[in-house]
Structures are given as C-alpha cells and as structure tokens.
Design a protein around this motif. Structure first.
Motif, short mmCIF file in Angstrom:
data_model
loop_
_atom_site.label_atom_id
_atom_site.label_comp_id
_atom_site.label_asym_id
_atom_site.label_seq_id
_atom_site.Cartn_x
_atom_site.Cartn_y
_atom_site.Cartn_z
N TYR A 234 0.87 -1.13 0.01
CA TYR A 234 0.15 0.12 -0.06
C TYR A 234 1.00 1.24 -0.07
CZ TYR A 234 -3.36 -3.63 1.45
OH TYR A 234 -4.13 -4.67 1.53
N LYS A 235 0.38 2.32 -0.75
CA LYS A 235 1.27 3.37 -1.05
C LYS A 235 1.85 3.94 0.56
CE LYS A 235 -1.57 5.15 -4.77
NZ LYS A 235 -2.96 5.91 -4.84
N ASN A 236 0.90 3.81 1.52
CA ASN A 236 1.52 4.51 2.76
C ASN A 236 1.71 3.56 3.65
OD1 ASN A 236 1.87 6.91 4.09
ND2 ASN A 236 -0.20 7.06 4.92
N GLY A 237 2.34 2.35 3.17
CA GLY A 237 2.80 1.08 3.95
C GLY A 237 1.81 0.02 4.33
N MET A 238 2.20 -0.89 4.94
CA MET A 238 1.49 -2.16 5.36
C MET A 238 0.53 -1.92 6.34
SD MET A 238 1.85 -4.52 3.13
CE MET A 238 0.87 -5.72 3.88
N SER A 239 0.83 -0.94 7.25
CA SER A 239 0.05 -0.62 8.52
C SER A 239 -1.52 -0.14 7.73
CB SER A 239 0.35 0.36 9.49
OG SER A 239 1.30 -0.36 10.03
N THR A 240 -1.44 0.44 6.65
CA THR A 240 -2.57 0.78 5.96
C THR A 240 -3.85 0.05 6.40
OG1 THR A 240 -1.36 1.96 4.28
CG2 THR A 240 -3.67 1.81 3.67
N LEU A 241 -3.56 -1.55 5.97
CA LEU A 241 -4.47 -2.42 5.95
C LEU A 241 -5.28 -2.54 7.63
CD1 LEU A 241 -5.87 -4.82 4.71
CD2 LEU A 241 -3.78 -6.33 5.22
N ILE A 242 -4.08 -2.17 8.40
CA ILE A 242 -4.49 -2.62 9.82
C ILE A 242 -5.48 -1.40 10.23
CG2 ILE A 242 -3.70 -2.49 12.22
CD1 ILE A 242 -2.79 -5.19 10.47
N GLU A 243 -4.87 -0.28 9.87
CA GLU A 243 -5.71 0.99 9.91
C GLU A 243 -7.20 0.96 9.39
OE1 GLU A 243 -1.54 3.31 10.13
OE2 GLU A 243 -2.85 3.57 8.54
N ALA A 244 -7.39 0.47 8.03
CA ALA A 244 -8.63 0.17 7.63
C ALA A 244 -9.50 -0.62 8.37
CB ALA A 244 -8.34 0.01 6.32
N LEU A 245 -8.78 -1.61 8.90
CA LEU A 245 -9.60 -2.79 9.65
C LEU A 245 -10.02 -2.20 10.97
CD1 LEU A 245 -7.22 -5.95 8.95
CD2 LEU A 245 -9.92 -5.86 8.27
N LYS A 246 -9.04 -1.27 11.62
CA LYS A 246 -9.41 -0.76 13.07
C LYS A 246 -10.76 -0.02 12.86
CE LYS A 246 -6.52 1.74 15.45
NZ LYS A 246 -5.17 2.30 15.67
N GLU A 247 -10.60 0.86 11.60
CA GLU A 247 -11.81 1.72 11.65
C GLU A 247 -13.08 1.09 11.06
OE1 GLU A 247 -11.32 4.75 11.87
OE2 GLU A 247 -13.43 5.39 10.93
N THR A 248 -12.88 -0.08 10.62
CA THR A 248 -14.05 -0.64 10.02
C THR A 248 -14.95 -1.54 11.49
OG1 THR A 248 -13.22 -1.15 7.90
CG2 THR A 248 -14.98 -2.48 8.57
N LEU A 249 -13.77 -1.92 12.23
CA LEU A 249 -14.32 -2.85 13.36
C LEU A 249 -14.75 -2.01 14.56
CD1 LEU A 249 -11.82 -5.67 12.92
CD2 LEU A 249 -14.36 -5.52 12.71
N LYS A 250 -14.97 -0.60 14.39
CA LYS A 250 -15.27 0.29 15.34
C LYS A 250 -16.36 -0.02 16.25
CE LYS A 250 -13.80 5.15 14.49
NZ LYS A 250 -13.97 6.14 13.64
N SER A 251 -17.72 -0.93 15.60
CA SER A 251 -18.54 -1.42 16.39
C SER A 251 -18.21 -2.66 17.47
CB SER A 251 -19.74 -1.61 15.55
OG SER A 251 -19.41 -2.90 14.83
N ILE A 252 -17.10 -3.16 17.26
CA ILE A 252 -16.74 -4.35 18.10
C ILE A 252 -15.75 -3.76 19.14
CG2 ILE A 252 -16.99 -5.56 16.24
CD1 ILE A 252 -13.88 -6.46 16.95
N ARG A 253 -15.87 -4.55 20.41
CA ARG A 253 -15.00 -4.03 21.48
C ARG A 253 -13.74 -4.39 21.31
NH1 ARG A 253 -15.42 -5.38 27.78
NH2 ARG A 253 -16.58 -7.30 27.20
#
Ligand code: FAD
Length: 474
Positions: A234-253
């Motif tokens: 990913y253009k901004n590094g592999m952590s992009t994937l983790i950040e997007a998952l974190k954002e999508t999983l806001k509704s879980i604890r």
C-alpha cells in the motif's frame, strides 16, 4: 422470536485476528444473527508483525513489506475495505533480483519461479550453478515422480528433483528465506503444497512450472499502479490495512494491553481470564496467536503439545537511510539474497527505495537488511551496535558501501517465524480433531498453522469466522 446474542472472543490482534473479527461480523450480520465480538490484544497496538514507521518522508516497514499479488484473500479484503486505490506494485524499472554467490552478486536467472527454471537459456547462462549442477538440474525432466505421498522436507524434495546446487544456491535463500528456515527440516506439504501437486500432475517440476506459467489465471482487476507486479503493497505502508480494519471494526469491543491468561470451560460456554483479573464469557473463541501461546491456554486438550513442535525463529531487520550522493553502487533491482553457505550475518537486503518508488524521498536511499536464520541465532544476544556493525561490514564487502547511514532503525522480531516441521499438517489435523471433541466452538488460526504469508493469515481468519458462524448459528 428474537435470536439470542452470541458472544465471540478473538484472542490476538495481528492480521489473522483482525481478519477473523472482520469476517465474523460480516457473516453474522449477513445471517442476521446478533453477535457481540470482543478482540483481545496483549500489546498496546494492533497489527502484530505488521508495523509501518512513517518518518522524514520514508516508509519503513518493521515487519512485512509486501504480499504476493496472485493470492486472492488479500485482494478481496482490500476491495472490501475500499483500499484498492492504495495498492501499488514494485518499480517496473527495477524488477531484477540478485543472489550472492562466491563473493559476487549474480542476477537471478529470468524465468525462475519459486526457484524452478521455466526458461532454459537464462538458466544455462547463470553463474550461480556449475555446468555439472545444471546437468543434474535437467535430470528433473527425466526422473519419475514419487510414488508414496508421505511428507518430506523441502530440501530433500528439491535435492531429489533438481540437485544439491540448485537447493543450496537458489532454493535455500529464496524459499527457505521466506521462513528464515532450514530447508532440511521444513515440511514440504505445509510450506509449498503446490510443488507436491506439480510433481504428481506433471512429474517434472520444470515442465509443470512452465505449463503453469502458460495457464496463469487472468490477473484480477487492479488499478494501473498495481498491475503486472508480482508483489504489492500500500502507498502508505502495510499498516494501511490494519488502520482500515481498525476503522471498520469500530462497533466491536477491542481490548488492548491485556493478555489472555486462562480459558475455562463452563456448562454454557467458556470463561476467558485477562491479565487484570477481568473474566469474560464466550460462546465461541478464535485463537489467533502464536502456537505456543495457544497451547499454554489449552493445556488440558489431548495432543495440544503437538503445537509446540512448531519452533519460532528470531529475525531482525535493519533499515538504513543514505544520501544518494554517498553511494555509487547501482541499485538497479529489488535487492539480493544470500545463501547460508556464504557465511555472512546478512541474509538478504532489499533496496527498498529502488523496489518501491514511494518508500523514500527523491534524493535518498532506503535499504532493508535482514539478519537471522534457523541455524544462526547468535545475533539475538548482540547489542544494537553489534548488529549494526555486522550489517555494515557485510554491505561493505558486498556493495562497497562505506558511507555512514543518515539514520538506522533496528527491529528485533523475537520468536516470530514459525517453522513447520515434517508431518505438520497431519499433526494439526489431530490437534483440531481433539479440540473439536473436547472444546467445541474453539478455533485455531494464524501464521503458525497454514501459511505465514499475510494472504494466508487473512484466509485462515476468514475460515475461522465461517466455522464460528456454522457452530453458533444452530
Ligand atoms: P501476529 O502478527 O504474531 O499476531 C498475533 C498477536 O497475538 C500479537 O499481536 C500478539 O501480541 C498477540 N498475543 C499473543 N499472546 C496473546 C495473549 N495471551 N493474549 C492476547 N493477545 C496475545 N508475510 C508476507 O506476506 N510478506 C512479507 O513481506 C513478510 N515479511 C515478514 C517480515 C518479518 C520480519 C516477519 C516477522 C514476518 C513477515 N511476514 C511476511 C509474515 C507475516 O507478517 C506474519 O506471518 C503475519 O503478520 C502473522 O500474523 P498473525 O496475526 O498470525 O500473528
């Protein structure tokens, strides 16, 4: 009647656990089953091995830096997260890779796929293999296929088909390097099952690989920047994937900074204990953490000790930045690999600023140097200064670099690379069978089981979610 809310706990916040959480949520929602998901991560950060450092215009990967474009689970997840425009392929003008052999960097012969030659002329011209070694490799075209389908080591298999020289000078750094492993002890069936299939179907690996290249599936629909590249990031590094998952999983604890210390079985499910003495109820649990940690939480399960047979090797990587003006060596490729028999501390070096056009400012170089393999763990006791000095010495010998780096970042990934032993898949089957019988609703997944690559981890997280929904939907 309203369906009861199911409680699912996912232990481990690396890519496997996050993928398990993502697909658990998705599948339960699709089936309109209420679900309460809690993900527990021992450290303060999500992502596990995936860690991008963005600093002074550099994208420095402390863990993985790319993934194989042909592995669909990550492409699918990338699209589900709306990240496809973030994908980027390697620099089209620098796709050559090198192998260090007898104090010289040799270009990897064109047409080499997983270390298997598919084009005769470049293989016959390479200085990596002697004329006798080439003759021995060509015997693969004549040798019969193996009749008894028992697991064997990756090294034994390659030596049997293509000879010792191909094994030592190409396969060991290329394929063994993915695991930082010893090809003599890594399970063939667990690491490269496609090679087993190839021998059974085509008899010869050379013929099988060449046929596979012709019948390659059409490339998936990707943006231009990612087309035609074997590796993607990913253009901004592999952590992009983790950040997007974190954002999508806001509704879980998500609980960070708390490890799971114990899992008790109860009449109505399980009780999960955390470091701070909190106790949580679960109807089902996904264990997405290294095998030895899972084994210690499930110590009363029959055969669970088999998980401990997966040894974890420690590796380090040292990212160095330089001013372009200070280095004369032409970095016209992605970097180089070093076979174990060359006796260096360095095991490989990625010329990150040549491999990826986005990884460094215009006037700078970024080099990623790898240290540590299964048979060479002495570096673990070294100080950072000692690691750095050894890496710099090897760079000087190989590339003539004497300049002082403008910065360095050392990452120690202790016990990070799982080594699948011979018969790993059979042992895993046995463990899963016992787990299912004794503790239904508990599922194991992650790099220590069925593939270390990020796409394999995503796929395993997804499969655990599918099993969870099938178990709890009844
Ligand atoms: P992890 O990332 O290890 O996550 C497990 C998580 O469980 C950790 O965050 C840990 O803190 C947590 N945990 C442990 N115990 C507990 C507990 N008791 N309670 C709660 N949480 C706990 N793959 C590629 O595809 N491409 C590459 O280029 C590549 N390069 C790599 C380079 C390096 C240096 C390394 C180390 C690996 C590389 N890999 C690469 C492999 C890939 O990165 C890993 O296999 C993958 O990220 C592992 O994901 P995971 O979620 O299974 O495990």
């Amino acid at each position: 009647m309203e369906k009861p809310c199911k409680k699912v706990i996912i232990i481990g916040g690396g890519i496997t656990g996050l993928s398990a959480a993502f697909y658990t949520k998705k599948l339960f929602d699709e089936q309109q089953i209420p679900v309460d998901i809690t993900l527990i991560e021992k450290s303060e950060e999500l992502g596990g091995k995936i860690q991008t450092l963005r600093k002074d215009g550099f994208i420095i990967e402390r863990g993985p830096d790319a993934f194989l474009a042909r592995k669909l689970p990550i492409i699918t997840l990338t699209k589900e997260l709306g990240l496809e425009d973030e994908l980027i392929g390697t620099n089209p003008n620098a796709r050559t890779n090198y192998i260090y052999h007898k104090k010289k960097l040799h270009q990897m012969p064109l047409g080499l796929v997983l270390g298997i030659p598919t084009k005769l002329t470049p293989f016959m011209k390479t200085g990596l293999i002697s004329p006798i070694g080439k003759l021995r490799a060509s015997l693969d075209l004549l040798l019969p296929k193996k009749k008894i389908l028992e697991d064997e080591s990756l090294g034994h298999f390659i030596q049997r088909r293509l000879g010792k020289e191909v094994l030592e000078n190409i396969t060991e750094p290329l394929l063994g390097g993915i695991y930082a492993g010893d090809t003599d002890t890594l399970s063939l069936q667990a690491t490269f099952p496609n090679l087993v299939e190839m021998e059974q179907k085509h008899r010869s690996l050379i013929l099988g690989m060449a046929a596979g290249m012709k019948n390659r599936p059409a490339s998936v629909n990707l943006p231009d920047a990612a087309k035609k590249s074997m590796f993607l990031t990913y253009k901004n590094g592999m952590s992009t994937l983790i950040e997007a998952l974190k954002e999508t999983l806001k509704s879980i604890r998500i609980i960070k900074g708390q490890g799971v210390t114990k899992v008790d079985q109860r009449d109505n499910g399980y009780q999960v204990h955390l470091d701070d003495q909190t106790k949580l109820h679960a109807d089902g649990i996904v264990f997405a953490l290294p095998n030895h940690h899972a084994a210690s939480l499930l110590s009363d399960v029959e055969s669970i000790h088999l998980l401990e047979k997966v040894n974890y090797v420690s590796v380090a990587n040292v990212s160095l930045t330089f001013d372009k003006a200070d280095i004369t060596y032409p970095m016209n490729g992605t970097g180089f690999l070093i076979p174990a028999n060359e006796g260096t501390v360095l095991t490989a070096c990625t010329w990150s600023s040549s491999k990826w056009l986005h990884a460094a400012p215009e006037n700078k170089y970024l080099l990623r140097c790898y240290v540590g393999r299964e048979k060479d763990q002495q570096w673990v006791k070294w100080s950072d200064e000692e690691i750095l000095a050894n890496v710099q010495k090897d760079l000087k010998d190989i590339m003539g670099i004497t300049a002082t780096p403008t910065s360095h970042t050392i990452t120690r990934a202790i016990h990070s690379m799982p080594q699948y032993p011979i018969h790993h898949l059979e042992q895993l089957k046995k463990v899963r069978k016992c787990l299912k019988a004794q503790k239904p609703g508990l599922f194991l997944c992650g790099a220590g089981y069925e593939g270390v690559g990020i796409p394999d981890c995503i796929e395993q997280g997804k499969r655990a979610a599918e099993k969870m929904v099938a178990y709890l939907a009844v």
